[in-house]
Enzyme design. Structure first.
Site, PDB file in Angstrom:
ATOM      1  N   LYS A  76       2.927 -11.453  -4.844  1.00 37.30           N
ATOM      2  CA  LYS A  76       4.112 -10.727  -5.331  1.00 37.30           C
ATOM      3  C   LYS A  76       5.281 -11.688  -5.505  1.00 37.30           C
ATOM      4  CE  LYS A  76       2.192  -6.850  -2.813  1.00 37.30           C
ATOM      5  NZ  LYS A  76       2.157  -6.169  -1.493  1.00 37.30           N
ATOM      6  N   LYS A  91       0.581 -15.507  11.741  1.00 40.95           N
ATOM      7  CA  LYS A  91       1.404 -15.669  10.533  1.00 40.95           C
ATOM      8  C   LYS A  91       2.554 -16.648  10.772  1.00 40.95           C
ATOM      9  CE  LYS A  91       0.343 -10.937   8.942  1.00 40.95           C
ATOM     10  NZ  LYS A  91      -0.282 -11.083   7.612  1.00 40.95           N
ATOM     11  N   LYS A 119       6.442  -9.836   6.084  1.00 39.76           N
ATOM     12  CA  LYS A 119       5.055  -9.463   6.372  1.00 39.76           C
ATOM     13  C   LYS A 119       5.031  -8.965   7.806  1.00 39.76           C
ATOM     14  CE  LYS A 119       3.901 -13.801   5.419  1.00 39.76           C
ATOM     15  NZ  LYS A 119       2.660 -14.171   4.796  1.00 39.76           N
ATOM     16  N   ARG A 120       3.906  -8.358   8.239  1.00 38.09           N
ATOM     17  CA  ARG A 120       3.818  -7.973   9.645  1.00 38.09           C
ATOM     18  C   ARG A 120       4.104  -9.187  10.541  1.00 38.09           C
ATOM     19  NH1 ARG A 120       2.089  -2.583  10.835  1.00 38.09           N
ATOM     20  NH2 ARG A 120       2.106  -3.321  12.971  1.00 38.09           N
ATOM     21  N   HIS A 171     -11.795  -7.713   5.844  1.00 40.65           N
ATOM     22  CA  HIS A 171     -10.421  -8.216   5.702  1.00 40.65           C
ATOM     23  C   HIS A 171      -9.971  -9.091   6.857  1.00 40.65           C
ATOM     24  CE1 HIS A 171      -9.293  -5.461   2.324  1.00 40.65           C
ATOM     25  NE2 HIS A 171     -10.232  -4.716   2.885  1.00 40.65           N
ATOM     26  N   THR A 211      -1.255 -10.921   0.253  1.00 36.28           N
ATOM     27  CA  THR A 211      -0.978 -10.344  -1.068  1.00 36.28           C
ATOM     28  C   THR A 211       0.514 -10.461  -1.366  1.00 36.28           C
ATOM     29  OG1 THR A 211      -0.974  -8.213   0.079  1.00 36.28           O
ATOM     30  CG2 THR A 211      -2.901  -8.736  -1.261  1.00 36.28           C
TER      31      THR A 211
HETATM   32  C1  26Q Z   1      -7.842  -1.188  14.015  1.00 32.34           C
HETATM   33  C2  26Q Z   1      -8.199  -0.481  15.154  1.00 32.34           C
HETATM   34  C3  26Q Z   1      -7.291   0.380  15.766  1.00 32.34           C
HETATM   35  C4  26Q Z   1      -6.042   0.560  15.205  1.00 32.34           C
HETATM   36  C5  26Q Z   1      -5.692  -0.140  14.073  1.00 32.34           C
HETATM   37  C6  26Q Z   1      -6.575  -1.018  13.473  1.00 32.34           C
HETATM   38  C7  26Q Z   1      -6.194  -1.777  12.272  1.00 32.34           C
HETATM   39  C8  26Q Z   1      -5.387  -1.226  11.300  1.00 32.34           C
HETATM   40  C9  26Q Z   1      -5.016  -1.960  10.203  1.00 32.34           C
HETATM   41  C10 26Q Z   1      -6.630  -3.067  12.096  1.00 32.34           C
HETATM   42  C11 26Q Z   1      -6.261  -3.811  10.977  1.00 32.34           C
HETATM   43  C12 26Q Z   1      -5.436  -3.252  10.019  1.00 32.34           C
HETATM   44  C13 26Q Z   1      -4.985  -3.972   8.843  1.00 32.34           C
HETATM   45  C14 26Q Z   1      -5.411  -5.163   8.488  1.00 32.34           C
HETATM   46  C15 26Q Z   1      -4.849  -5.867   7.314  1.00 32.34           C
HETATM   47  O1  26Q Z   1      -3.867  -5.444   6.746  1.00 32.34           O
HETATM   48  N1  26Q Z   1      -5.465  -6.973   6.889  1.00 32.34           N
HETATM   49  C16 26Q Z   1      -4.967  -7.718   5.738  1.00 32.34           C
HETATM   50  O2  26Q Z   1      -5.634  -7.261   4.579  1.00 32.34           O
HETATM   51  C17 26Q Z   1      -5.055  -7.806   3.417  1.00 32.34           C
HETATM   52  C18 26Q Z   1      -5.759  -7.192   2.219  1.00 32.34           C
HETATM   53  O3  26Q Z   1      -7.026  -7.736   2.081  1.00 32.34           O
HETATM   54  C19 26Q Z   1      -5.161  -9.320   3.419  1.00 32.34           C
HETATM   55  O4  26Q Z   1      -4.465  -9.812   2.301  1.00 32.34           O
HETATM   56  C20 26Q Z   1      -4.573  -9.910   4.695  1.00 32.34           C
HETATM   57  O5  26Q Z   1      -4.815 -11.292   4.744  1.00 32.34           O
HETATM   58  C21 26Q Z   1      -5.182  -9.206   5.898  1.00 32.34           C
HETATM   59  O6  26Q Z   1      -4.555  -9.662   7.091  1.00 32.34           O
END
Ligand code: 26Q
Length: 831
Positions: free
Chosen positions: A675, A569, A563-564, A372, A671
């Protein structure tokens, strides 16, 4: 969107625990109010009614859940196991009513009791068990899996504290703890009997077993118990009800608290606290250092419990371990569960006495990995000492996998030691690190990205050497979102209009929305379309007033970025546009400016200072712009606090314009963009992630494209990005930056935004200033297009009409066909 027939329950429509009629539901609610809440109507608080209704809905789910599980156990099925550290499932009551087709009878039942269903829906605390896109994607996929009647289990962690709640104080983000379990969770079923032990620490030694075979024994210093907490996941208007199984960590009483003396007692209690800490809190992304060790322990904990559970289910089915990959397809949602590669090997080789070669064949056949992100800082690695200390046996297995793998690389590319070093599971530059993306790739038969561009870039960059070695293992599956939650449930007015116009059926076959194209220029239909949007905007305006006190005009163009918060972004690019428009108004108060309401929402990781500063900037701009009489209401800026699934329900349907303005090549898919599109918003966006495919579907005329492409971004960077050049070329940009630097949006404080201005003008990896001019110009086109109401409405209709591809049903069908080879299984409700 008609309710499902009310006669499919085992004992008929009127049975109090299973009947789907209003009368049966009402009896169920009264029973549960008394028997589970110890309340009767005269003394029931709203929350008691919520719980009583939720339990009554759960009763109905359980009949379907039992039929599904029974069928899976008894027949030859292949099961999709979706392993994810996050499941952002959102509020459950409304969705379950919709999927069971009993929204109307529930409303009627509650009305008969003098209780308003909408009031109950608003009471529900959502489980915030995810950060953003990745966690929400997992939840959309569970909805589609059940709706497509695919046998599936979601496996994750039952965090006691999900993502923090966001407050805005003085324009700054303030975090508070999410106490979603405080009032109890009616959707979960705790199963103390489904529990597994997970070891940590200790050492390994070689042994000869009873059959004279050499084997490895791992003696951990500590064991944690994982207990299954199940949440039923019902499909839409089908009998299938799958399971989301989340693991809660517990101390092992007998292990820790027996035979203690006074000194050991406190030590033992301490051990118990540590064990129970494992599933305590969800870690925010973008916080590389916080709680590293605990985060690794969490990952291993939930992965080990999940794989042990699969082996248990295999035993129950009476299948040999050799059938593991025939029965289970284990999808790794990013690298967070990638330790599964080594843990499955350990369970097979050490615990089930399978030979290494056979275990490896099983592992690779069972596992598949979805990537991702391409951002280097987001690629997971773990320091070798940390991993060796916490998981000594796992690190041995990783080394053995690596040894065999690198032998294979050397055979294919003799003498190419640079390649061997690049591909190794261990990064040996400086402190040694385990590269989890490499582990996931080597251990999987299929690797995929989440949009066409992302999958292509994955093969050219992060996993280039692997794609060269095994091109046939690489796939693309473009993300999708569930039209049940993100259209039918959250936009009932639009759903009704769709039903009236093209008939029911689109909810499970979203391509049918194409039939709307025939009405795109129909004046009467256009008027109804606008009415729907207008009423949704009025709802959002009301929510904005309640949450922020800001009055917005529902006739303005609603321009939304939720979004975050992250530099890639580029919420700050949007902020620069607002300041640009504001400045134009100050210079020429008579300017014919298209009235706009800018709505932002999103959380910044607590340790991500620049993201928090961007929130402060947006709020600083809001404070000034919203109150300047010269602006006279033509610009409004809103930061909607605590963006989450619940708020998303009334934000997406109210949007006219969707901001998808990431630096090209950085947003894997997105995503939210889907929406918005489904709900009739137009997109202004870069050629990034799924935007590219959205534009392909909707057509260039119906999409506001701007900015550098991913290739151009790389070229600019290679040549050396010089932000000052863009400022020199563009006087307006210079003035805008000056206004911000000057303290105009920070109550005169010239220091507050200095880090942000310095970043933009000196060393911004996300090229905000390079895209500024193109963005502002395209936004002028947006303003002009808005003036032509019929043209805008046509574009809005076409966006919804052409959103079919972005259903998660399509995405799940692709996973089933290309990667998992799983077929649907019809569930009969036994009578
Ligand atoms: C990693 C290590 C330690 C703590 C937290 C994390 C961590 C947690 C969540 C790293 C990344 C995430 C989330 C990533 C994320 O949401 N990525 C998104 O995934 C979506 C679904 O595929 C995509 O549409 C987005 O483009 C992408 O940014």
């Amino acid at each position: 969107m008609a309710d499902a027939p009310t006669t499919t329950s085992p004992d008929g429509a009127d049975a109090p625990r299973t009947g789907l009629s209003a009368a049966a539901l009402q009896r169920g609610v009264l029973d549960n109010l008394l028997c589970l809440r110890a309340r009767y109507p005269e003394i029931a608080r709203p929350h008691d009614w919520y719980m009583a209704l939720a339990y009554s809905v759960r009763d109905r789910l359980l009949a379907r859940w039992a039929a599904s599980v029974r069928t899976y156990a008894a027949t030859d099925v292949r099961v999709a196991c979706y392993l994810s550290a996050e499941f952002l499932i959102g509020p459950q009551l409304g969705n379950n009513l919709v999927n069971l087709g009993i929204e109307t009878s529930a409303r009627e039942a509650m009305r008969g009791l003098g209780v308003d269903l909408d009031m109950l829906l608003a009471l529900e605390e959502e489980p915030g068990l995810g950060n953003g896109g990745l966690g929400r994607l997992a939840a959309c996929y569970l909805d589609s899996l059940a709706t497509l009647e695919i046998p599936a289990i979601g496996y994750g962690i039952r965090y006691e504290f999900g993502i923090f709640d966001q407050l805005i104080r003085d324009g700054w983000q303030v975090e508070t703890t999410d106490k979603w379990l405080q009032e109890g969770n009616p959707w979960e079923i705790v199963r103390p009997e489904v529990a597994f032990y997970v070891g940590f620490g200790g050492h390994t030694h070689n042994e000869t077993d009873a059959q004279g075979r050499l084997c490895v024994r791992w003696t951990p210093t500590r064991q944690v118990k994982g207990v299954a907490c199940d949440i039923p996941m019902a499909g839409y208007h089908v009998n299938t009800c799958n399971t989301l199984r989340l693991w809660k960590s517990e101390a092992i009483e007998s292990f820790d608290l027996q035979d203690f003396n006074a000194g050991d007692y406190y030590e033992a209690v301490n051990e118990k606290v540590i064990s129970e800490t494992l599933s305590k809190v969800l870690y925010p992304n973008d916080e590389p250092e916080a709680g590293k060790r605990l985060r690794l322990a969490q990952q291993y904990f939930f992965v080990s419990c999940s794989l042990q559970d699969m082996l248990r289910l295999l035993d129950i089915k009476g299948e040999p371990v050799g059938s593991f990959a025939k029965v289970f397809n284990v999808q790794l949602n990013d690298t967070h569960p990638s330790i599964a590669v080594a843990e499955l090997m350990r369970l097979l080789v050490d615990e089930r006495q399978v030979s290494w070669d056979e275990a490896w064949a099983i592992t690779r056949r069972a596992l598949a990995y979805t990537n991702h992100t391409l951002l280097p800082e987001a690629l997971e690695t773990w320091g070798l000492p940390l991993m060796r200390g916490l998981l000594p046996r796992i690190i041995e297995i990783i080394y053995e996998i690596n040894r065999r793998f690198l032998d294979e690389v050397r055979q294919r590319f003799p003498g190419d030691e640079a390649r061997v070093a690049r591909m190794s599971l261990i990064d040996e530059h400086g402190d040694k690190l385990v590269r989890m993306a490499h582990l996931a790739t080597v251990g999987s038969h299929a690797i995929n990205g989440v949009a066409e561009l992302h999958s292509a870039l994955l093969k050219q960059t992060v996993l280039r050497d692997f794609a060269e070695l095994w091109p046939e293992r690489f796939y693309n599956v473009t993300n999708g979102v569930t039209p049940r939650r993100f259209l039918l449930l959250c936009n009932p007015a639009l759903a009704r209009l769709l039903d009236d116009t093209i008939g029911a059926g689109w909810e499970t076959d979203l391509a049918q929305l194409r039939k709307l194209e025939a009405y795109a220029d129909d004046a009467a239909f256009q008027a109804r379309w606008r009415d729907v949007k207008q009423s949704n905007k009025a709802v959002l305006a009301e929510r904005i007033r309640g949450a922020t006190g800001i009055e917005v005009d529902a006739a303005a163009l609603f321009d939304v970025q939720v979004k975050r918060i992250h530099e890639y972004k580029r919420q700050h690019l949007n902020a620069l546009l607002i300041v640009t428009l504001y400045r134009r108004l100050l210079r020429n108060p008579q300017l014919a400016l298209t009235p706009r309401c800018f709505v932002f929402g999103g959380k910044a990781a607590p340790g991500y200072a620049m993201a928090k500063l961007i929130i402060r900037l947006i709020n600083g701009i809001a404070e000034v712009v919203n109150h300047n009489p010269l602006v006279n209401g033509r610009l409004k800026v809103v930061f909607y606090p605590d963006f989450n699934v619940k708020n998303a329900h009334f934000i997406y349907p109210a949007a006219d314009l969707s901001e998808q303005i990431s630096t090209a090549g950085k947003e894997a898919s997105g995503t939210g963009n889907m929406k918005f599109m489904m709900n009739g918003a137009l997109t202004i966006g870069t050629l990034d992630g799924a935007n590219i495919e959205i534009r392909e579907e909707v057509g260039d005329d119906n999409f506001f494209l701007f900015g550098l492409s991913a290739d151009e971004v790389e070229r600019v960077k290679r040549a050396g990005y010089r932000p000052a050049d863009y400022v020199k070329e563009n006087a307006e940009l210079g003035d805008v930056l000056e206004l911000i630097a000057d303290g105009r949006f920070s109550r005169g404080d010239r220091e507050m935004f200095r880090p942000l201005i310095d970043n933009l003008t000196q060393a911004d990896p996300f090229l905000v200033l390079a895209d500024y001019a193109a963005y502002v110009a395209r936004q002028d086109d947006v303003s002009a297009a808005w003036q032509d109401t019929r043209r805008w409405t046509r574009m809005s209709i076409l966006n919804t009409a052409r959103a079919g591809k972005f259903s998660s049903d399509r995405a799940i069908a692709e996973y089933c066909e290309k990667i998992w080879k799983i077929e649907p299984v019809r569930i009969a409700l036994d009578r």
